[in-house]
Every structure is written in C-alpha cells, then in structure tokens.
Design a protein around this motif. Structure first.
Motif, PDB file in Angstrom:
ATOM      1  N   ALA A   1      76.756  69.834 131.755  1.00 18.79           N
ATOM      2  CA  ALA A   1      75.981  70.525 130.474  1.00 18.79           C
ATOM      3  C   ALA A   1      75.250  72.004 131.023  1.00 18.79           C
ATOM      4  CB  ALA A   1      75.138  69.531 130.368  1.00 18.79           C
ATOM      5  N   SER A   2      74.775  72.382 129.932  1.00 20.66           N
ATOM      6  CA  SER A   2      73.926  73.773 130.281  1.00 20.66           C
ATOM      7  C   SER A   2      72.905  73.531 129.247  1.00 20.66           C
ATOM      8  CB  SER A   2      74.915  75.028 129.760  1.00 20.66           C
ATOM      9  OG  SER A   2      74.207  76.108 129.936  1.00 20.66           O
ATOM     10  N   GLY A   3      71.515  74.034 129.869  1.00 20.55           N
ATOM     11  CA  GLY A   3      70.570  73.886 128.879  1.00 20.55           C
ATOM     12  C   GLY A   3      69.770  72.663 129.149  1.00 20.55           C
ATOM     13  N   SER A   4      68.449  72.669 128.583  1.00 24.40           N
ATOM     14  CA  SER A   4      67.642  71.514 128.922  1.00 24.40           C
ATOM     15  C   SER A   4      67.536  70.548 127.839  1.00 24.40           C
ATOM     16  CB  SER A   4      66.294  72.011 129.526  1.00 24.40           C
ATOM     17  OG  SER A   4      65.663  72.636 128.244  1.00 24.40           O
ATOM     18  N   GLU A   5      66.999  69.471 128.093  1.00 22.94           N
ATOM     19  CA  GLU A   5      66.727  68.552 126.868  1.00 22.94           C
ATOM     20  C   GLU A   5      65.677  69.063 126.020  1.00 22.94           C
ATOM     21  OE1 GLU A   5      67.425  63.863 128.351  1.00 22.94           O
ATOM     22  OE2 GLU A   5      65.945  64.823 129.479  1.00 22.94           O
ATOM     23  N   GLU A   6      64.576  69.752 126.835  1.00 22.68           N
ATOM     24  CA  GLU A   6      63.453  70.152 125.792  1.00 22.68           C
ATOM     25  C   GLU A   6      63.768  71.160 124.867  1.00 22.68           C
ATOM     26  OE1 GLU A   6      62.263  67.687 129.285  1.00 22.68           O
ATOM     27  OE2 GLU A   6      63.551  69.415 129.226  1.00 22.68           O
ATOM     28  N   GLU A   7      64.838  71.960 125.383  1.00 18.14           N
ATOM     29  CA  GLU A   7      65.061  73.229 124.488  1.00 18.14           C
ATOM     30  C   GLU A   7      66.097  72.741 123.189  1.00 18.14           C
ATOM     31  OE1 GLU A   7      67.261  76.499 126.205  1.00 18.14           O
ATOM     32  OE2 GLU A   7      68.282  75.187 127.732  1.00 18.14           O
ATOM     33  N   LEU A   8      66.695  71.526 123.608  1.00 10.34           N
ATOM     34  CA  LEU A   8      67.624  71.246 122.617  1.00 10.34           C
ATOM     35  C   LEU A   8      66.811  70.217 121.505  1.00 10.34           C
ATOM     36  CD1 LEU A   8      71.094  71.207 122.315  1.00 10.34           C
ATOM     37  CD2 LEU A   8      70.284  72.208 124.398  1.00 10.34           C
ATOM     38  N   MET A   9      66.003  69.657 122.179  1.00 11.26           N
ATOM     39  CA  MET A   9      65.137  68.781 121.142  1.00 11.26           C
ATOM     40  C   MET A   9      64.423  69.600 120.224  1.00 11.26           C
ATOM     41  SD  MET A   9      63.708  65.582 123.431  1.00 11.26           S
ATOM     42  CE  MET A   9      63.057  66.522 124.815  1.00 11.26           C
ATOM     43  N   THR A  10      63.821  70.928 120.650  1.00  7.06           N
ATOM     44  CA  THR A  10      63.363  71.911 119.820  1.00  7.06           C
ATOM     45  C   THR A  10      64.217  72.377 118.738  1.00  7.06           C
ATOM     46  OG1 THR A  10      61.714  72.306 121.366  1.00  7.06           O
ATOM     47  CG2 THR A  10      62.052  74.205 119.714  1.00  7.06           C
ATOM     48  N   ALA A  11      65.576  72.679 119.357  1.00  6.90           N
ATOM     49  CA  ALA A  11      66.407  73.622 118.445  1.00  6.90           C
ATOM     50  C   ALA A  11      67.039  72.679 117.488  1.00  6.90           C
ATOM     51  CB  ALA A  11      67.522  74.148 119.484  1.00  6.90           C
ATOM     52  N   LEU A  12      67.192  71.301 117.747  1.00  5.98           N
ATOM     53  CA  LEU A  12      67.583  70.464 116.692  1.00  5.98           C
ATOM     54  C   LEU A  12      67.042  69.540 115.709  1.00  5.98           C
ATOM     55  CD1 LEU A  12      70.062  68.490 119.315  1.00  5.98           C
ATOM     56  CD2 LEU A  12      70.935  69.770 117.741  1.00  5.98           C
ATOM     57  N   GLN A  13      65.742  70.073 115.679  1.00  9.50           N
ATOM     58  CA  GLN A  13      64.638  69.395 114.691  1.00  9.50           C
ATOM     59  C   GLN A  13      65.079  69.960 113.154  1.00  9.50           C
ATOM     60  OE1 GLN A  13      62.313  67.309 115.305  1.00  9.50           O
ATOM     61  NE2 GLN A  13      63.213  67.450 117.229  1.00  9.50           N
ATOM     62  N   GLY A  14      65.648  68.996 112.325  1.00 10.54           N
ATOM     63  CA  GLY A  14      66.227  69.062 111.177  1.00 10.54           C
ATOM     64  C   GLY A  14      67.534  69.521 111.064  1.00 10.54           C
ATOM     65  N   VAL A  15      68.251  69.573 111.992  1.00  6.85           N
ATOM     66  CA  VAL A  15      69.505  69.713 112.125  1.00  6.85           C
ATOM     67  C   VAL A  15      70.565  68.450 111.988  1.00  6.85           C
ATOM     68  CG1 VAL A  15      71.425  70.603 113.740  1.00  6.85           C
ATOM     69  CG2 VAL A  15      69.128  72.004 113.409  1.00  6.85           C
TER      70      VAL A  15
END
Length: 347
Positions: free
Chosen positions: A53-67
């Motif tokens: 995987a690439s990227g972190s859990e934190e940035e995905l949790m932020t980017a996926l809000q409401g998605v």
C-alpha cells in the motif's frame, strides 16, 4: 434534482488521477475529490494490517470523509480506516488483486471491494517474450559492451552465439491470461509451444499448442517460461532437481512470481554452464539484496518487476475501476468483486 455521489480518486504516478477523474466523468455524476499517493517514487509497503500500500491511514481517513466511492491502485483500506469512514460503499482497486484492502473488515462494514483482473496481461506477455529474446541473444550484455567502448566481434564465435526462437521448443508453465497470449506470440515466431497447466481450457489457446505433463515440458524445452500463480503446489516449482532436468544449454524465464524459482539453484546452474541464460523480472526478495546469488551469476537478464508497466496498463486499469463505479451508481452489481458476500448486504 439528482444528488451527485462524492468520489475519491486516490491515484499515484502510474495510474494517474487525471486518468481516473476523466474516466469517472464518463460514468455518471460524481463530485470528485483527489488525493495523489507517492508510489512509485516512494516504494509501497505494509500499512497496518494490509500490504503493498501507499499512503497513510491518517490521510485516507481525512480524504474519505463523506466519500461513497473510492478509486485507487495503492491506497490502504484498513479496519481503522473503515471504522472512521462510514459513508464508504465501494472501494475499487485498479490492480489484479486488492492486497491493499482488508476484505474481512470491508465485508463487515458493508463495503464492496473490486479489482481489475487481466489489466496487465498483454503487457506482461509481451515483456516475457522480450525477456526470452534478450536472454537467448544476450542483447543486454552486448549493449553494455558497446557502451563500455568494446566492439565484440568475438561474439560471432560459435560457442558465444545465441539461440533462435524459430524451430525452438518453448514450454509454458501456466496458460492463463498471460500464458495464452505468450503462446500466440511464440507461435508467430515459429516456435513449437508446449503447455503444462492442469487448469487451462484448451479452447482458450491457439491451434498448434500441445499440452504435456510438467516433467515432459521441462525435459524437452529449450526455453521454459513461467506463468503460474504461487500456491502451496507451485511454490519452489523450479527447484534444483527441475532446473537440473532442463536440457543443457536451455533458458529459464520468469515474469510471474519470484517464489516459483529456487534462485540459489538457478544461479548455480548459470555459473556451471548447465543453463545458457535466464531472464527474470521477479525475485524471491525484492528489491534484490546486495548478497543475492544472482548478482554474481553470468548470462542472466534482470529487471525490477516491470512487466506490467505500460501506459496501456494504467489507462486500462483506470477504465476498469471507473466502470465499476458506474455500475455502482446505476444500482448494478460490480463485475469483479473480491468480497461478493457483501453484495447481499449493501444498497
């Protein structure tokens, strides 16, 4: 007024965000958010409980809000991310297997995970044949000689010359999406193509291919090219005994999985001259460590797991995941769902 579904395209420097966003726009009304992941400039690796995987859990949790829909190749989908992103319904992975997604947790959270089988079959098949030719004719070694200022006409000496595909017997271990394409290309070269694959459907292979048992293929093929999956049965398939059973002066090529080959035995067979050459795009350990035996073996062509790297693969993968998002938007089941049990529980 139709509500636009919010989607995240989490591309990288191979499957680009612009490809994903453009293809997604052809599939329906989406409100698109973008996140660019650093692969391949930053190697992938494990993220929490998922791999590659690439990227972190934190940035995905932020980017996926409401998605509700995520299109990606390398973004992680972990239990922690799923718990923090309750709106997510579809996670479309643009690779042959969604190893970067926790399927059990996704099913528990009602998230369908899709993947893109066959996205790189043509690219890998063509690359495998390229490695066959490069190994048989020792093209990379000759190139390096010219770069280093040598004009090695001595390579015309009989003992130094290479091999031809026309009239050669080439054995393919595995005849799925990649192996069947390799067979078709090799037949056009005029090779005699053998296949060992107990699961292959003969109807999917071109006329002229002959099915044989694995031991016969290994004992009679001047070139053996591997196109099998790694299972308990195939792990270490090309061990010391099978490499020794290959005809003297033959060639081994592997664009499938490194775990299929005993690389120490292969290096020994190249060093003692039993094998003429080898072509490898995959290894037991990647990246190749400094003390790996193949680093010091002669007549081996090695590339860093690039068989699936073509622009057509990135474009095809993008179209495949965008199409899955379109099916989801229209209320249709995904074509390639990795956790089909979830489908009865969603929408």
């Amino acid at each position: 007024m139709t509500t636009r579904a919010r989607a995240l395209v989490a591309g990288d420097r191979f499957v680009l965000n612009r490809l994903l966003a453009t293809d997604l726009a052809t599939e329906g009304a989406f409100d698109v958010r973008e996140l660019e992941l650093p692969w391949p400039h930053v190697p992938f690796g494990p993220v929490a409980e998922v791999d590659e995987a690439s990227g972190s859990e934190e940035e995905l949790m932020t980017a996926l809000q409401g998605v509700r829909v995520c299109l990606t190749q390398m973004a992680p989908l972990t239990r922690r991310i799923l718990a923090a992103c309750p709106d997510l319904e579809l996670f479309a992975v643009s690779r042959g297997g969604p190893v970067n997604a926790n399927l059990e947790a996704a099913t528990e959270h009602g998230v369908a995970v899709t993947f893109a089988p066959g996205r790189n079959a043509t690219s890998t098949a063509e690359y495998a044949v390229g490695l066959v030719l490069a190994a048989m004719r020792r093209i990379p070694q000759s190139h390096l000689g010219v770069v280093d200022g040598r004009w090695e006409s001595s390579l015309y000496a009989y003992e130094e010359t290479g091999l031809e595909l026309e009239g050669a017997t080439v054995g393919l271990v595995g005849a799925g999406a990649v192996g069947s394409r390799v067979a078709r290309i090799l037949l056009a070269f005029g090779a005699d193509v053998l296949v060992a694959d107990p699961y292959a459907d003969p109807a999917t292979l071109p006329p002229g291919v002959r099915f044989v048992e694995l031991d016969e293929l290994i004992a009679t093929s001047q070139v053996v090219s591997l196109h099998a999956r790694v299972t308990d049965e195939t792990r270490g398939l090309m061990n010391a005994a099978r490499i020794a059973a290959m005809p003297a002066g033959s060639v081994l090529v592997n664009c499938a999985r490194g775990a299929l080959v005993d690389h120490t035995a292969l290096a020994a067979a190249l060093t003692d001259g039993h094998l003429f050459a080898a072509g490898l795009d995959v290894f037991d350990v990647e990246p190749l460590p400094p003390d790996h035996p193949l680093r010091h073996a002669p007549h081996v062509v090695m590339t860093p797991h690039l068989a699936g790297a073509s622009r057509a693969v990135a474009e095809r993968a993008s179209r495949m995941v965008a199409a899955e998002a379109g099916r989801w938007l229209r209320g249709r089941p995904p074509l390639h769902c990795a956790n089909p049990d979830v489908l009865a529980r969603v929408r």
